[in-house]
Design a protein around this motif. Structure first.
Motif, PDB file in Angstrom:
ATOM      1  N   UNK A  41       0.833  -1.202   0.000  1.00  0.00           N
ATOM      2  CA  UNK A  41       0.000   0.000   0.000  1.00  0.00           C
ATOM      3  C   UNK A  41       0.875   1.262   0.000  1.00  0.00           C
ATOM      4  N   UNK A  42       1.999   1.188   0.720  1.00  0.00           N
ATOM      5  CA  UNK A  42       2.902   2.337   0.835  1.00  0.00           C
ATOM      6  C   UNK A  42       3.947   2.349  -0.283  1.00  0.00           C
ATOM      7  N   UNK A  43       3.878   1.369  -1.205  1.00  0.00           N
ATOM      8  CA  UNK A  43       4.835   1.250  -2.296  1.00  0.00           C
ATOM      9  C   UNK A  43       6.263   1.090  -1.783  1.00  0.00           C
ATOM     10  N   UNK A  44       6.405   0.370  -0.678  1.00  0.00           N
ATOM     11  CA  UNK A  44       7.722   0.130  -0.093  1.00  0.00           C
ATOM     12  C   UNK A  44       8.331  -1.159  -0.597  1.00  0.00           C
ATOM     13  N   UNK A  45       9.607  -1.379  -0.273  1.00  0.00           N
ATOM     14  CA  UNK A  45      10.307  -2.606  -0.668  1.00  0.00           C
ATOM     15  C   UNK A  45      10.693  -3.456   0.548  1.00  0.00           C
ATOM     16  N   UNK A  46      10.369  -2.956   1.740  1.00  0.00           N
ATOM     17  CA  UNK A  46      10.643  -3.719   2.951  1.00  0.00           C
ATOM     18  C   UNK A  46       9.915  -3.092   4.114  1.00  0.00           C
ATOM     19  N   UNK A  47       9.649  -3.897   5.140  1.00  0.00           N
ATOM     20  CA  UNK A  47       8.964  -3.370   6.328  1.00  0.00           C
ATOM     21  C   UNK A  47       9.311  -4.281   7.505  1.00  0.00           C
ATOM     22  N   UNK A  48       9.535  -3.676   8.656  1.00  0.00           N
ATOM     23  CA  UNK A  48       9.839  -4.425   9.873  1.00  0.00           C
ATOM     24  C   UNK A  48       8.688  -4.242  10.864  1.00  0.00           C
ATOM     25  N   UNK A  49       8.423  -5.284  11.670  1.00  0.00           N
ATOM     26  CA  UNK A  49       7.259  -5.259  12.564  1.00  0.00           C
ATOM     27  C   UNK A  49       7.207  -4.017  13.469  1.00  0.00           C
ATOM     28  N   UNK A  50       8.346  -3.525  13.995  1.00  0.00           N
ATOM     29  CA  UNK A  50       8.245  -2.313  14.832  1.00  0.00           C
ATOM     30  C   UNK A  50       7.629  -1.121  14.086  1.00  0.00           C
ATOM     31  N   UNK A  90      18.897   5.829   0.447  1.00  0.00           N
ATOM     32  CA  UNK A  90      17.840   5.079   1.133  1.00  0.00           C
ATOM     33  C   UNK A  90      16.777   6.035   1.640  1.00  0.00           C
ATOM     34  N   UNK A  91      15.576   5.496   1.745  1.00  0.00           N
ATOM     35  CA  UNK A  91      14.505   6.181   2.444  1.00  0.00           C
ATOM     36  C   UNK A  91      13.936   5.200   3.440  1.00  0.00           C
ATOM     37  N   UNK A  92      12.909   5.617   4.155  1.00  0.00           N
ATOM     38  CA  UNK A  92      12.279   4.736   5.143  1.00  0.00           C
ATOM     39  C   UNK A  92      10.820   5.130   5.271  1.00  0.00           C
ATOM     40  N   UNK A  93       9.938   4.146   5.278  1.00  0.00           N
ATOM     41  CA  UNK A  93       8.507   4.445   5.394  1.00  0.00           C
ATOM     42  C   UNK A  93       8.189   5.148   6.717  1.00  0.00           C
ATOM     43  N   UNK A  94       9.085   5.037   7.696  1.00  0.00           N
ATOM     44  CA  UNK A  94       8.861   5.689   8.987  1.00  0.00           C
ATOM     45  C   UNK A  94       9.436   7.097   9.033  1.00  0.00           C
ATOM     46  N   UNK A  95      10.156   7.488   7.967  1.00  0.00           N
ATOM     47  CA  UNK A  95      10.709   8.856   7.898  1.00  0.00           C
ATOM     48  C   UNK A  95      10.410   9.397   6.499  1.00  0.00           C
ATOM     49  N   UNK A 170       0.192   8.467   8.054  1.00  0.00           N
ATOM     50  CA  UNK A 170       1.118   8.851   6.992  1.00  0.00           C
ATOM     51  C   UNK A 170       0.321   9.176   5.731  1.00  0.00           C
ATOM     52  N   UNK A 171       0.487  10.379   5.173  1.00  0.00           N
ATOM     53  CA  UNK A 171      -0.162  10.638   3.888  1.00  0.00           C
ATOM     54  C   UNK A 171       0.407   9.683   2.844  1.00  0.00           C
ATOM     55  N   UNK A 172      -0.428   8.987   2.092  1.00  0.00           N
ATOM     56  CA  UNK A 172       0.067   7.952   1.159  1.00  0.00           C
ATOM     57  C   UNK A 172       1.137   8.465   0.209  1.00  0.00           C
ATOM     58  N   UNK A 173       1.007   9.680  -0.289  1.00  0.00           N
ATOM     59  CA  UNK A 173       1.945  10.174  -1.290  1.00  0.00           C
ATOM     60  C   UNK A 173       3.348  10.405  -0.728  1.00  0.00           C
ATOM     61  N   UNK A 174       3.436  10.577   0.581  1.00  0.00           N
ATOM     62  CA  UNK A 174       4.730  10.901   1.170  1.00  0.00           C
ATOM     63  C   UNK A 174       5.566   9.660   1.425  1.00  0.00           C
ATOM     64  N   UNK A 175       5.002   8.486   1.203  1.00  0.00           N
ATOM     65  CA  UNK A 175       5.681   7.277   1.636  1.00  0.00           C
ATOM     66  C   UNK A 175       6.316   6.495   0.505  1.00  0.00           C
ATOM     67  N   UNK A 176       6.176   6.950  -0.722  1.00  0.00           N
ATOM     68  CA  UNK A 176       6.573   6.128  -1.860  1.00  0.00           C
ATOM     69  C   UNK A 176       8.072   5.844  -1.858  1.00  0.00           C
ATOM     70  N   UNK A 177       8.382   4.604  -2.125  1.00  0.00           N
ATOM     71  CA  UNK A 177       9.773   4.230  -2.352  1.00  0.00           C
ATOM     72  C   UNK A 177      10.610   4.027  -1.117  1.00  0.00           C
ATOM     73  N   UNK A 178       9.992   3.861   0.040  1.00  0.00           N
ATOM     74  CA  UNK A 178      10.774   3.699   1.260  1.00  0.00           C
ATOM     75  C   UNK A 178      10.962   2.244   1.621  1.00  0.00           C
ATOM     76  N   UNK A 179      11.667   2.029   2.713  1.00  0.00           N
ATOM     77  CA  UNK A 179      11.952   0.684   3.154  1.00  0.00           C
ATOM     78  C   UNK A 179      11.344   0.470   4.540  1.00  0.00           C
TER      79      UNK A 179
END
Ligand code: NI
Length: 179
Positions: A41-50, A90-95, A170-179
């Motif tokens: 949904x966030x167009x990420x390539x990785x995600x950790x449970x925290x 790098x980017x991060x879905x949390x930042x 998180x606004x969806x558009x701000x999260x693209x391409x993060x990890x």
């Protein structure tokens, strides 16, 4: 399956050392499924449970390489990594909104368990190696901004203060391409 809320920099769960997963059960499999949904949904390539507020050692990875299956890895660890390093942004879905060049070992061997509790071993290089190292950092409470120079971190945090979302969501558009 459900899309979960992604926790942002400043949330203390991102700084915890996550707990070992003792039993690979339906609850863990459901969480992994929700994490895949959340990552896509966030167009990420990785995600950790925290990053979804669960301080347990579970990550999901999809480098979007047609030759590499998406993977969920329980209790993942880097068992060896190369002395030669790569530098890449790098980017991060949390930042969301912050990207920086990070230097990491170019190759890494990762071990852990799959969703059936079977041991797995991945010999990763390039983007895949980078994603695994980034996500395994997450379960140790480490963020990619910890791996850049103090000066760059100071500038990145100043930018984050300006661009960070004002709500918990998180606004969806701000999260693209993060990890
Ligand atoms: Ni991240």
């Amino acid at each position: 399956m459900a899309v979960l809320e992604i926790r942002l920099l400043g949330d203390p769960v991102l700084r915890e050392r996550a707990a070992h997963v003792d039993a690979v059960d339906d609850e863990v499999r459901r969480l992994a499924g929700d994490m895949f949904d959340t990552m896509y949904e966030a167009d990420g390539v990785g995600l950790a449970a925290p990053q979804v507020g669960i301080a347990r050692r579970l990550i999901v990875v999809d480098s979007r390489d047609p030759d590499v299956e998406p993977m969920a890895v329980i209790n993942p660890r880097v068992v060896t990594s190369s002395s030669e390093t790569d530098r890449a942004e790098e980017g991060c879905l949390s930042i969301p909104g912050i990207r920086e060049v990070v230097e990491r070992p170019g190759r890494a061997v990762i071990e852990g368990l799959d969703l059936e509790g079977r041991p797995i071993r991945v010999e990763a290089k390039g983007l895949l190696a980078r994603i695994f190292q980034h996500e395994i950092d997450h379960i140790d409470g480490i963020l990619f901004i910890d791996r850049i120079s103090p000066l760059k971190r100071r500038f990145a945090l100043r930018r984050w203060d300006k661009v960070k979302p004002v709500t918990d969501h998180v606004p969806p558009d701000a999260t693209k391409g993060g990890l």
